[in-house]
Design a protein around this motif. Structure first.
Motif, PDB file in Angstrom:
ATOM      1  N   ASN A  60      -6.318  -0.865   2.919  1.00 40.95           N
ATOM      2  CA  ASN A  60      -5.325  -1.474   3.810  1.00 40.95           C
ATOM      3  C   ASN A  60      -5.929  -1.794   5.172  1.00 40.95           C
ATOM      4  O   ASN A  60      -5.615  -2.829   5.765  1.00 40.95           O
ATOM      5  CB  ASN A  60      -4.130  -0.535   3.976  1.00 40.95           C
ATOM      6  N   VAL A  79       2.825 -13.468   2.511  1.00 39.80           N
ATOM      7  CA  VAL A  79       2.522 -13.571   1.082  1.00 39.80           C
ATOM      8  C   VAL A  79       1.079 -13.175   0.809  1.00 39.80           C
ATOM      9  O   VAL A  79       0.780 -12.438  -0.141  1.00 39.80           O
ATOM     10  CB  VAL A  79       2.794 -14.993   0.572  1.00 39.80           C
ATOM     11  N   LEU A  80       0.148 -13.639   1.669  1.00 41.26           N
ATOM     12  CA  LEU A  80      -1.270 -13.374   1.434  1.00 41.26           C
ATOM     13  C   LEU A  80      -1.616 -11.901   1.567  1.00 41.26           C
ATOM     14  O   LEU A  80      -2.465 -11.389   0.824  1.00 41.26           O
ATOM     15  CB  LEU A  80      -2.121 -14.185   2.416  1.00 41.26           C
ATOM     16  N   MET A 120       0.842  -9.091   2.143  1.00 42.98           N
ATOM     17  CA  MET A 120       1.755  -8.062   1.642  1.00 42.98           C
ATOM     18  C   MET A 120       1.520  -7.791   0.155  1.00 42.98           C
ATOM     19  O   MET A 120       1.679  -6.655  -0.309  1.00 42.98           O
ATOM     20  CB  MET A 120       3.203  -8.494   1.868  1.00 42.98           C
ATOM     21  N   THR A 121       1.137  -8.818  -0.594  1.00 45.20           N
ATOM     22  CA  THR A 121       0.909  -8.627  -2.037  1.00 45.20           C
ATOM     23  C   THR A 121      -0.218  -7.637  -2.308  1.00 45.20           C
ATOM     24  O   THR A 121      -0.025  -6.661  -3.043  1.00 45.20           O
ATOM     25  CB  THR A 121       0.631  -9.974  -2.711  1.00 45.20           C
ATOM     26  N   PRO A 122      -1.414  -7.818  -1.737  1.00 46.45           N
ATOM     27  CA  PRO A 122      -2.462  -6.813  -1.993  1.00 46.45           C
ATOM     28  C   PRO A 122      -2.146  -5.451  -1.392  1.00 46.45           C
ATOM     29  O   PRO A 122      -2.541  -4.421  -1.940  1.00 46.45           O
ATOM     30  CB  PRO A 122      -3.718  -7.435  -1.366  1.00 46.45           C
ATOM     31  N   ASN A 159       0.845  -4.051  -1.177  1.00 48.09           N
ATOM     32  CA  ASN A 159       1.737  -3.419  -2.148  1.00 48.09           C
ATOM     33  C   ASN A 159       0.966  -2.928  -3.371  1.00 48.09           C
ATOM     34  O   ASN A 159       1.259  -1.861  -3.919  1.00 48.09           O
ATOM     35  CB  ASN A 159       2.828  -4.395  -2.579  1.00 48.09           C
ATOM     36  N   ARG A 160      -0.023  -3.717  -3.818  1.00 45.16           N
ATOM     37  CA  ARG A 160      -0.834  -3.303  -4.954  1.00 45.16           C
ATOM     38  C   ARG A 160      -1.637  -2.042  -4.615  1.00 45.16           C
ATOM     39  O   ARG A 160      -1.742  -1.122  -5.438  1.00 45.16           O
ATOM     40  CB  ARG A 160      -1.768  -4.430  -5.373  1.00 45.16           C
ATOM     41  N   GLN A 165       0.754   0.879  -4.773  1.00 44.49           N
ATOM     42  CA  GLN A 165       1.079   1.225  -6.151  1.00 44.49           C
ATOM     43  C   GLN A 165      -0.077   1.960  -6.821  1.00 44.49           C
ATOM     44  O   GLN A 165       0.141   2.929  -7.577  1.00 44.49           O
ATOM     45  CB  GLN A 165       1.434  -0.036  -6.927  1.00 44.49           C
TER      46      GLN A 165
END
Length: 445
Positions: free
Chosen positions: A29, A189-190, A192-194, A196-197, A200
């Motif tokens: 992150n 979008v660019l 927050m997606t990674p 969140n991954r 997870q």
């Protein structure tokens, strides 16, 4: 090549899996924040130069260009930390986001304050904080952002429009708002997606750790129970051995060959029980490290096969070592028990013959047990290695493979289970030479 000493001292076995991944979600992150800051630096420099030279809006170039230079130094320092560290703390993520908020505030102060349409970029920092930070830290970012936005409404350097742009401040504000909205949407979008991954993956990693801790606690309880039972059974077995020894010398039995034969069979059974109890105690760890066995792989496996054939007469067991040379190893009792469990599982699954194939490559020892039994059902393959998951249909089954999987995991290895193309089951136990080998060699498969 390292050679063994005359009196080799066994290396302690690695009881933490070598393949466990580091919990590096914070590091990933932070790397994403560094990438976002590089984009912000490039965007700020391009916007400042375009506004000042192309649009003719006078800006304090010197002061405004200092901010991206400081941000670049911040990124260089962050990258140096990332190269030396496997994880980043929560406080460091909070400080990184706080720096970005203050850098944005400085740029807005120098370019119109609250009238600057890029004021909405605060939302990017708040959104990132909501995903990355704890609750108190998120509200800290929210408080700082809203306070800075409020201050900018009263304290800022105003923009002066001249020439063709004079009187068109509102039009410029509308266009800037659209550009800012587009930037916020794309950035969210660019990034927050990674992010969140990463979160997870971290949660999945923690769930696996909790599952392994529960399984290991289960094994400890089983080991204590087995050890206690072995100690309890040791005394009556010793008494039984003494009684049988006395019987052998009694005139009524010594003169009867049939009775002598039965006494010998009972003594053999008692010795077998004692051997099993000794193996239980060693597998429970009570004999570990006291008398480690230094041997070569071929002799170690052949002795396991010999003992198993003696305990299972009439069951064919073939050993194939392939055209390999094997190093000397420190043979731990739990490895013997794991291989024996694989052989016992094959017999209990209805096999009429068992093949044990041993091979190696430069780093791993492969022990594969193949049989012609019932094989694994699809449900069993999905849950193979979990306790009480068995195809034998009896209560308490499924612990053999469970113990094998945990032994492999503790030694830094792995277990793969599958069905053969022509039926039967195949289980491969892979163990690293880095854990087992007494001496390191350079020979490959």
């Amino acid at each position: 090549m390292k050679t063994a000493r005359n009196q080799p001292r066994p290396r302690p076995l690695r009881w933490l899996p070598a393949q466990w991944p580091a919990d590096a979600a914070g590091r990933r992150n932070m790397a994403l924040l560094v990438q976002l800051r590089w984009l912000a630096i490039a965007g700020q420099v391009a916007t400042i130069l375009l506004t000042h030279f192309a649009m003719g809006i006078t800006l304090p170039l010197g002061s405004m260009l200092v901010v991206p230079c400081i941000a670049a130094l911040m990124n260089v320092g962050s990258l140096m930390i990332l190269r030396r560290r496997t994880d980043i703390t929560h406080a460091e993520l909070f400080l990184a986001l706080l720096f970005d908020v203050l850098a944005l505030t400085t740029q807005l102060y120098l370019s119109g304050g609250a009238t600057n349409p890029f004021l909405s970029l605060y939302l990017v920092q708040v959104a990132l904080g909501a995903v990355l930070l704890h609750r108190w830290s998120v509200w800290g970012i929210v408080a700082v952002s809203t306070a800075c936005a409020a201050i900018l409404a009263f304290v800022h350097r105003p923009l002066y429009l001249s020439g063709a742009l004079e009187g068109h401040l509102f039009d410029l504000h509308i266009v800037g708002t659209w550009v800012c909205l587009t930037m916020v949407a794309v950035l969210l979008v660019l990034f927050m997606t990674p992010i969140n991954r990463n979160i997870q993956e971290r949660e999945s990693h923690l769930a696996r750790l909790r599952q392994q801790a529960a399984e290991e606690e289960h094994i400890v309880r089983m080991g204590l129970l087995a050890s206690g039972a072995a100690h309890e059974l040791g005394t009556p077995l010793a008494q039984l051995a003494v009684v049988l020894g006395d019987w052998r010398h009694m005139p009524q039995i010594a003169g009867n060959p049939a009775l002598i034969e039965e006494v010998e069979e009972m003594e053999a059974a008692v010795r077998r029980c004692k051997s099993i109890l000794t193996g239980v105690l060693m597998s429970a760890g009570e004999a570990r490290g006291e008398a480690p066995e230094v041997t070569d792989v071929r002799h170690f496996i052949e002795r396991i096969a010999q003992d198993w054939r003696a305990a299972n007469p009439g069951m064919p067991l073939r050993c194939d070592f392939g055209p390999h040379d094997y190093p000397r190893i420190i043979a731990d009792p739990v490895i013997r028990q794991a291989v024996t469990n694989l052989l016992d599982n094959a017999r209990e699954a209805g096999a009429t013959y068992v093949n044990m194939m041993v091979s190696r490559d430069s780093q791993w020892l492969h022990i594969t047990v193949r049989d012609n039994g019932r094989g694994f059902s699809p449900d069993m393959l999905a849950d193979v290695g979990k306790p009480y998951r068995s195809s034998k249909g009896r209560q308490g089954g499924g612990l053999g493979l469970f113990l094998v999987f945990n032994v492999a995991r503790k030694l830094g290895g792995r277990v793969d289970a599958s069905n053969g193309a022509d039926g039967g089951a195949m289980v491969q136990l892979r163990l690293p030479f880095a854990t087992l080998a007494l001496e390191e060699d350079k020979d490959g498969a």
